[in-house]
Each structure stands twice: as C-alpha cells, then as structure tokens.
Design a protein around this motif. Structure first.
Motif, short mmCIF file in Angstrom:
data_model
loop_
_atom_site.label_atom_id
_atom_site.label_comp_id
_atom_site.label_asym_id
_atom_site.label_seq_id
_atom_site.Cartn_x
_atom_site.Cartn_y
_atom_site.Cartn_z
N ASP A 119 0.81 -1.02 -0.02
CA ASP A 119 -0.04 -0.03 -0.07
C ASP A 119 0.96 1.17 -0.07
OD1 ASP A 119 -2.65 1.43 0.36
OD2 ASP A 119 -1.49 1.92 2.40
N VAL A 120 0.88 2.12 -0.83
CA VAL A 120 1.39 3.47 -0.93
C VAL A 120 0.42 4.52 -0.55
CG1 VAL A 120 2.40 5.03 -2.68
CG2 VAL A 120 2.96 2.67 -2.88
N GLN A 121 0.92 5.60 0.29
CA GLN A 121 0.12 6.70 0.58
C GLN A 121 1.21 7.87 0.54
OE1 GLN A 121 -3.11 6.85 1.09
NE2 GLN A 121 -3.58 4.55 1.25
N ILE A 122 0.73 8.65 -0.45
CA ILE A 122 1.61 9.98 -0.43
C ILE A 122 1.11 11.12 0.28
CG2 ILE A 122 2.84 11.59 -2.05
CD1 ILE A 122 3.42 8.96 -3.00
N LEU A 123 1.61 11.13 1.47
CA LEU A 123 1.17 12.01 2.53
C LEU A 123 1.38 13.61 1.98
CD1 LEU A 123 2.33 10.14 5.73
CD2 LEU A 123 0.00 9.96 4.40
N ALA A 124 2.29 13.79 1.36
CA ALA A 124 3.00 15.31 1.11
C ALA A 124 3.86 14.96 -0.07
CB ALA A 124 3.44 16.00 2.34
N SER A 125 3.80 15.90 -1.13
CA SER A 125 4.64 16.03 -2.07
C SER A 125 4.85 17.55 -2.66
CB SER A 125 4.01 15.00 -3.34
OG SER A 125 4.97 15.11 -4.33
N GLY A 126 6.05 17.75 -2.92
CA GLY A 126 6.56 19.07 -3.56
C GLY A 126 7.49 19.82 -2.74
N SER A 127 7.35 20.97 -3.09
CA SER A 127 8.50 21.90 -2.39
C SER A 127 8.04 22.15 -0.97
CB SER A 127 8.69 23.35 -3.10
OG SER A 127 7.65 23.91 -3.19
N GLY A 128 6.66 22.14 -0.78
CA GLY A 128 6.32 22.42 0.69
C GLY A 128 6.48 21.36 1.61
#
Length: 250
Positions: free
Chosen positions: A2-11
């Motif tokens: 299971d993959v959960q992207i909790l946050a992505s990007g420069s922030g």
C-alpha cells in the motif's frame, strides 16, 4: 504494498509504505502534527511506523523528523546526510552503511530496503528500492538531476514513485533568478518531465505497474503536462495507461 503519498512538492515530502503489519516512512518533510493527522486520515497510527528513511537533508524532506523522538522511531540516513540533520536522539540514529562501495540492504520485518545513490545538491542523497514478502518492489526517487544506469538497475520493479519536477521551457521563461534556474536544470537538480518519461520508458514493461509522479513544481510544471509527457513516451512502446500500467500524478 500500500502506497500513501502524505505530502509531495517543495512544501514537504512524506510517503508511507505498508505491507502486512509493517509500515515505513520515506522522508518526513512536513510538520509532525501534519504527519500524525495525515497518517490517521489513511488509517495508519504513528505508533505503527517501524522506521523513517531519509533521502536527503533538505528541509522539505526532514522538517518533521522530531516525530521520531516522540514515538521512538529509528531514522535511517546516509553518513553524509547526517551532517545536515539535527534533533534526532542518538539512540534513534541509524546510518545506511556501505560494503565494497555499495549500500547494504536493510531488513526490516516484511521489508527489504535497498538504498542507492542519486544525484542532487545534497551531502550524500539516496533513493530506495523496497521489496516486500509478496513480490512487490517499489522504487522511490524524489530529488535527482538525472537517472543513470546504476539507478535504473536498482529501480526496476512493480511500483515507481518518481519526481517529475518541471518543464524546462517553463523554467527558462519563469521568474526565478538565473542561478536558481541553473540549479534546477543541472545534473544535481531535479528531473524534468522528459527525463522522467525516458527513465520510465526503459523501466515499465506493461505488467500492471503503478506509477506515481511526485514533487511537481507549482511554478514550473502542470499535472496534465507531466501526465501527457509520460503517457506519450510509454505509448511509443505500445503501452497504454489504465490497461498496461496505472498512473497517478500527485
């Protein structure tokens, strides 16, 4: 897996990977309270986290590392990247070690984690390939200026979490200072949509792989552009999204 992207990007960047009873985080680049909330939102308790693996010590990847002290979570990073990390209790610090010039595999419950070198303007940045006991292999490449042959060999698997940071033309025409533009476009900067597409062209076999495009620039990219670039490259191999592979733009 299971993959959960909790946050992505420069922030901020934070990814949860779960297989069976084992859950790990790749990076902790948002505030610890946000990590706690977003984990709960996807049905994961922070107490379940077995370890945190750091790609590199830039703030958008390590901001939330104090969560490790609160929940007594081991933190893994390369020897070089520990130079840029503070605030993690000594007994929780784990160094990703090398043997004869290659990073050693880390066995953690149901996961086997294979660190590998990436190319970013950090001390000693890493990507990770994570295998579970069910035949899944997930590669995580978040910040790198290019993808070399050694990386491709390590990345091959069934799940790809990879940055598609920018469109070079948008960077060139944007408002960033020339020094920042040069950094983004350099071999130790970030992957363009086209670079990501070329890597996936070589990796994806059309066996139902899952692809997550991450770390998109809010100023120098658009989700539809990232998607179109990757889908066009894979279509040249006769591979169609939703049929031969599954693509999500974060």
């Amino acid at each position: 897996m299971d993959v959960q992207i909790l946050a992505s990007g420069s922030g901020g960047n934070c990814i949860a990977l779960r297989s069976g009873s084992t859950t790990i985080l790749i990076d902790a680049g948002i505030a610890k309270t946000k990590i706690e909330k977003r984990l709960l939102d996807v049905g994961i308790s922070v107490a379940e986290i077995s370890a945190i693996f750091v790609t590199h010590a830039h703030g958008d990847h390590i901001k939330g590392l104090p969560i490790a002290n609160k929940y007594r979570i081991p933190v893994y990073a390369s020897d070089g990247e520990w130079n840029g990390i503070s605030g993690v209790d000594d007994e929780l610090r784990r160094t990703v070690s090398t043997l004869y010039g290659k990073y050693e595999m880390i066995e953690l419950d149901e996961f086997h984690i294979y660190p590998f070198k990436t190319h970013h303007d950090a001390y000693e940045p890493l990507g990770y390939a994570i295998e579970d006991d069910h035949g899944n292999r997930c590669s995580v490449v978040l910040d790198t200026g290019h993808v070399d042959q050694d990386m491709l060999e390590m990345m091959e698997g069934t799940i790809y979490i990879i940055e598609a940071n920018h469109d070079p033309q948008m960077v060139e025409e944007g408002d960033y200072p020339d020094s920042v533009k040069a950094r983004i476009l350099s071999d130790i900067g970030h992957l363009s949509n086209e670079q990501t597409a070329k890597a996936l062209y070589r990796l994806v076999k059309g066996r139902g792989e899952r692809i997550y495009l991450t770390h998109l620039s809010g100023s120098n990219n658009m989700p539809v552009l990232a998607r179109m670039t990757v889908e066009a490259a894979l279509q040249r191999r006769g591979l169609l999204a939703g049929e031969h592979y599954f693509l999500e733009v974060i």
